[in-house]
Write a protein that holds these residues in place. Structure first.
Motif, mmCIF file in Angstrom:
data_model
loop_
_atom_site.group_PDB
_atom_site.id
_atom_site.type_symbol
_atom_site.label_atom_id
_atom_site.label_comp_id
_atom_site.label_asym_id
_atom_site.label_seq_id
_atom_site.Cartn_x
_atom_site.Cartn_y
_atom_site.Cartn_z
ATOM 1 N N GLY A 200 -50.944 23.251 2.600
ATOM 2 C CA GLY A 200 -51.908 23.347 1.515
ATOM 3 C C GLY A 200 -51.426 24.178 0.354
ATOM 4 N N GLU A 201 -50.175 24.647 0.401
ATOM 5 C CA GLU A 201 -49.585 25.435 -0.682
ATOM 6 C C GLU A 201 -48.900 24.484 -1.662
ATOM 7 O OE1 GLU A 201 -48.289 27.461 -3.406
ATOM 8 O OE2 GLU A 201 -49.236 28.743 -1.880
ATOM 9 N N PRO A 202 -49.378 24.411 -2.922
ATOM 10 C CA PRO A 202 -48.808 23.442 -3.865
ATOM 11 C C PRO A 202 -47.388 23.784 -4.318
ATOM 12 C CG PRO A 202 -50.443 24.815 -4.950
ATOM 13 C CD PRO A 202 -50.526 25.138 -3.499
ATOM 14 N N ASP A 203 -47.030 25.044 -4.325
ATOM 15 C CA ASP A 203 -45.676 25.422 -4.744
ATOM 16 C C ASP A 203 -44.699 25.079 -3.622
ATOM 17 O OD1 ASP A 203 -43.372 27.630 -4.632
ATOM 18 O OD2 ASP A 203 -43.966 27.353 -6.729
ATOM 19 N N PRO A 204 -43.749 24.158 -3.851
ATOM 20 C CA PRO A 204 -42.870 23.693 -2.764
ATOM 21 C C PRO A 204 -42.025 24.793 -2.136
ATOM 22 C CG PRO A 204 -42.803 22.162 -4.608
ATOM 23 C CD PRO A 204 -43.540 23.374 -5.090
ATOM 24 N N LEU A 205 -41.559 25.741 -2.935
ATOM 25 C CA LEU A 205 -40.727 26.804 -2.372
ATOM 26 C C LEU A 205 -41.547 27.705 -1.456
ATOM 27 C CD1 LEU A 205 -38.044 28.176 -2.144
ATOM 28 C CD2 LEU A 205 -38.510 29.384 -4.295
ATOM 29 N N LYS A 206 -42.740 28.067 -1.902
ATOM 30 C CA LYS A 206 -43.622 28.871 -1.050
ATOM 31 C C LYS A 206 -44.027 28.087 0.193
ATOM 32 C CE LYS A 206 -45.584 31.600 -4.865
ATOM 33 N NZ LYS A 206 -46.825 31.902 -5.631
ATOM 34 N N ALA A 207 -44.280 26.798 0.007
ATOM 35 C CA ALA A 207 -44.660 25.960 1.143
ATOM 36 C C ALA A 207 -43.535 25.873 2.169
ATOM 37 C CB ALA A 207 -45.050 24.566 0.655
ATOM 38 N N LEU A 208 -42.297 25.791 1.697
ATOM 39 C CA LEU A 208 -41.150 25.754 2.604
ATOM 40 C C LEU A 208 -41.087 27.032 3.441
ATOM 41 C CD1 LEU A 208 -38.521 24.461 3.632
ATOM 42 C CD2 LEU A 208 -37.354 25.534 1.684
ATOM 43 N N LYS A 209 -41.311 28.168 2.800
ATOM 44 C CA LYS A 209 -41.294 29.444 3.521
ATOM 45 C C LYS A 209 -42.418 29.497 4.554
ATOM 46 C CE LYS A 209 -39.095 32.135 -0.170
ATOM 47 N NZ LYS A 209 -39.238 33.270 -1.111
ATOM 48 N N LEU A 210 -43.589 28.995 4.184
ATOM 49 C CA LEU A 210 -44.708 28.966 5.115
ATOM 50 C C LEU A 210 -44.423 28.034 6.295
ATOM 51 C CD1 LEU A 210 -47.768 28.864 2.676
ATOM 52 C CD2 LEU A 210 -47.060 30.767 4.141
ATOM 53 N N LEU A 211 -43.742 26.914 6.023
ATOM 54 C CA LEU A 211 -43.374 25.980 7.089
ATOM 55 C C LEU A 211 -42.446 26.662 8.087
ATOM 56 C CD1 LEU A 211 -43.137 23.179 8.416
ATOM 57 C CD2 LEU A 211 -41.366 22.631 6.736
ATOM 58 N N GLN A 212 -41.449 27.369 7.581
ATOM 59 C CA GLN A 212 -40.515 28.061 8.475
ATOM 60 C C GLN A 212 -41.241 29.115 9.310
ATOM 61 O OE1 GLN A 212 -39.300 31.421 8.439
ATOM 62 N NE2 GLN A 212 -37.937 30.961 10.174
ATOM 63 N N GLU A 213 -42.156 29.826 8.682
ATOM 64 C CA GLU A 213 -42.916 30.848 9.402
ATOM 65 C C GLU A 213 -43.835 30.218 10.446
ATOM 66 O OE1 GLU A 213 -46.237 34.347 8.399
ATOM 67 O OE2 GLU A 213 -45.196 33.293 6.784
ATOM 68 N N ARG A 214 -44.456 29.121 10.090
ATOM 69 C CA ARG A 214 -45.394 28.449 11.002
ATOM 70 C C ARG A 214 -44.676 27.887 12.219
ATOM 71 N NH1 ARG A 214 -50.108 24.818 8.376
ATOM 72 N NH2 ARG A 214 -51.013 23.821 10.213
ATOM 73 N N ALA A 215 -43.502 27.324 12.010
ATOM 74 C CA ALA A 215 -42.728 26.764 13.117
ATOM 75 C C ALA A 215 -41.934 27.834 13.857
ATOM 76 C CB ALA A 215 -41.773 25.694 12.590
ATOM 77 N N ASP A 216 -41.703 28.979 13.182
ATOM 78 C CA ASP A 216 -40.861 30.041 13.739
ATOM 79 C C ASP A 216 -39.517 29.461 14.180
ATOM 80 O OD1 ASP A 216 -40.125 32.598 14.511
ATOM 81 O OD2 ASP A 216 -40.998 32.407 16.511
#
Length: 325
Positions: A200-216
């Motif tokens: 749900g984060e529109p900024d792709p770079l921030k979203a990528l970081k959140l994806l990495q954190e979510r998947a660990d």
């Protein structure tokens, strides 16, 4: 349904792929049709594709021992797929679904080589955990899954995680179960839109970081077309530009990227070299039509890397990444 397998279950392989196959009807067009218009085309080609099946075949052509697990119908397309696997020596465990058509894609390719894909998949062709056997997974050095056959992917990834086998995921759309799959994946390599759609984060770079954190996970990455690939490992951002080629058709570029990444991973290469090899393999494939248009040799791909002719980064996301890491 019946299973059609080749070679013993206990065979040791480098890569096992669990997921999609497709038969592609590729239609070249001078330009993409406008809404409500009529457009004539002069040719079409019936070619084989599918994210996981193409990656498995590419890795086999580069000398890795590979295994494919999937479902097919009982039609002519299924026979084409089996022949393609047999031709290069891929071990297969394929469940045949009676009275079902194998997965089909219609692919429109405009004058720039960019493709638009229309997919049709019979729900009966969705892989299930009962299609899998643990030893098919645990006798491999790496596992590739997609986000379509999520339930089967979760089972396979769980077995791989227990055996200490790295799991690579090719993700492009959000499907039920993806939140259960992500914690079992070591390398998440997704389409540009996937992280934002998931977080749900529109900024792709921030979203990528959140994806990495979510998947660990060890590494999360997104493919950016001409801007190459952008990755984040929890600490550092790494972006590698795409290689400059005469593009005919971008179909299969992502499939070859994943194959190239896995090949480099199993060679023990540094991440930068893995990504460059993956980008070069994807670029070479774009020089001909179809998902498997030009799966080059390791030597051909290496020559592209050595020539180092790359596109200039145009995407503001990628430029930001290079300055913020």
């Amino acid at each position: 349904m019946k299973e059609m397998s080749h070679k013993p279950k206990s065979t040791k392989v480098d890569l096992v792929g669990v997921g999609l196959n497709a038969t592609d009807t590729v239609i070249p067009l001078a330009s993409f049709p406008a809404l409500g218009s009529k457009t004539e085309y002069s040719e079409r080609s019936i070619l084989l594709g599918g994210e996981v099946s193409t990656a498995v075949i590419a890795c086999r052509r580069w000398g890795l021992r590979t295994r494919y697990i999937g479902r097919l119908g009982d039609d002519y397309a299924a026979r084409l797929h089996r022949a393609a696997f047999d031709d290069v020596g891929v071990e297969t465990h394929i469940t045949a679904v009676e009275d079902a058509a194998s997965p089909q894609s219609l692919i429109l390719v405009d004058g720039s080589g960019e493709r638009t894909v229309l997919c049709h998949r019979d729900p009966r062709l969705t892989l299930q955990p009962e299609d899998l056997h643990r030893e098919w997974i645990t006798s491999a050095r790496a596992l590739l899954v997609d986000g379509y056959h999520t339930t089967a992917a979760i089972t396979a990834a769980g077995w791989a995680r227990e055996a200490g086998i790295p799991v690579i995921a090719d993700l492009d759309v959000i499907r039920p179960g993806v939140d259960d799959l992500l914690p079992l994946v070591d390398y998440v390599l997704a389409s540009r839109e996937f992280p934002s759609a998931l977080t749900g984060e529109p900024d792709p770079l921030k979203a990528l970081k959140l994806l990495q954190e979510r998947a660990d996970c060890n590494l999360a990455g997104i493919t950016l077309g001409l801007d190459g690939v952008l990755t984040f490992n929890g600490k550092q951002i790494l972006q590698r530009p795409a290689y400059r080629v005469s593009t005919v058709d971008t179909t299969g570029a992502g499939d070859l990227f994943h194959a190239g990444f896995i090949y480099g991973l199993l060679q023990g290469w540094p991440l930068e070299r893995q990504l460059d090899y993956a980008c070069a393999a994807a670029a070479l494939n774009c020089t001909r039509a179809g998902a498997r248009g030009r799966i080059g040799t390791v030597e051909e791909i290496t020559r592209i890397m050595l020539a180092d002719q790359r596109y200039t980064i145009q995407n503001a996301i990628a430029r930001e990444a290079t300055t913020s890491s």
